[in-house]
Design a protein around this motif. Sequence first.
Motif, mmCIF file in Angstrom:
data_model
loop_
_atom_site.group_PDB
_atom_site.id
_atom_site.type_symbol
_atom_site.label_atom_id
_atom_site.label_comp_id
_atom_site.label_asym_id
_atom_site.label_seq_id
_atom_site.Cartn_x
_atom_site.Cartn_y
_atom_site.Cartn_z
ATOM 1 N N CYS A 65 0.822 -1.211 0.000
ATOM 2 C CA CYS A 65 0.000 0.000 0.000
ATOM 3 C C CYS A 65 0.860 1.267 0.000
ATOM 4 O O CYS A 65 0.343 2.352 -0.249
ATOM 5 N N HIS A 118 6.238 -0.816 1.460
ATOM 6 C CA HIS A 118 5.679 -2.167 1.566
ATOM 7 C C HIS A 118 5.805 -2.854 0.210
ATOM 8 O O HIS A 118 5.111 -2.488 -0.737
ATOM 9 N N GLU A 141 1.794 -6.892 1.157
ATOM 10 C CA GLU A 141 0.998 -6.600 2.349
ATOM 11 C C GLU A 141 1.116 -7.694 3.409
ATOM 12 O O GLU A 141 0.337 -7.718 4.359
ATOM 13 N N CYS A 184 1.680 -5.931 6.831
ATOM 14 C CA CYS A 184 1.085 -4.598 6.929
ATOM 15 C C CYS A 184 -0.040 -4.568 7.977
ATOM 16 O O CYS A 184 -1.004 -5.339 7.879
#
Length: 82
Positions: free
Chosen positions: A46, A50, A53, A56
């Motif tokens: 995102c 990153h 993900e 995340c």
Amino acid sequence: MRALAARGLSLHGFGVKITGLARYADALVSSDSTSWSLRGRHVPGCTASHRSESNCLRFALAWHDRLVCSLDPSAASTTRAA
Ligand SMILES: [Zn+2]
């Protein structure tokens, strides 16, 4: 699970799948899974920092909110990212 919970055991669902949670989440006091992270490996990050993900927090919380809403649609108004 319900039979064990009825005996007073506090059960943790280690690695319980969504279908399992749909069947007997009411018998568990907690659960965890790496499903969100495994899925996140295949989702572009995102932010520029990153690469995917898989680690995340925002992705994990969104996954959690969708899961809670799928198990209990009345929870939709109490989730963070509704
Ligand atoms: Zn992210």
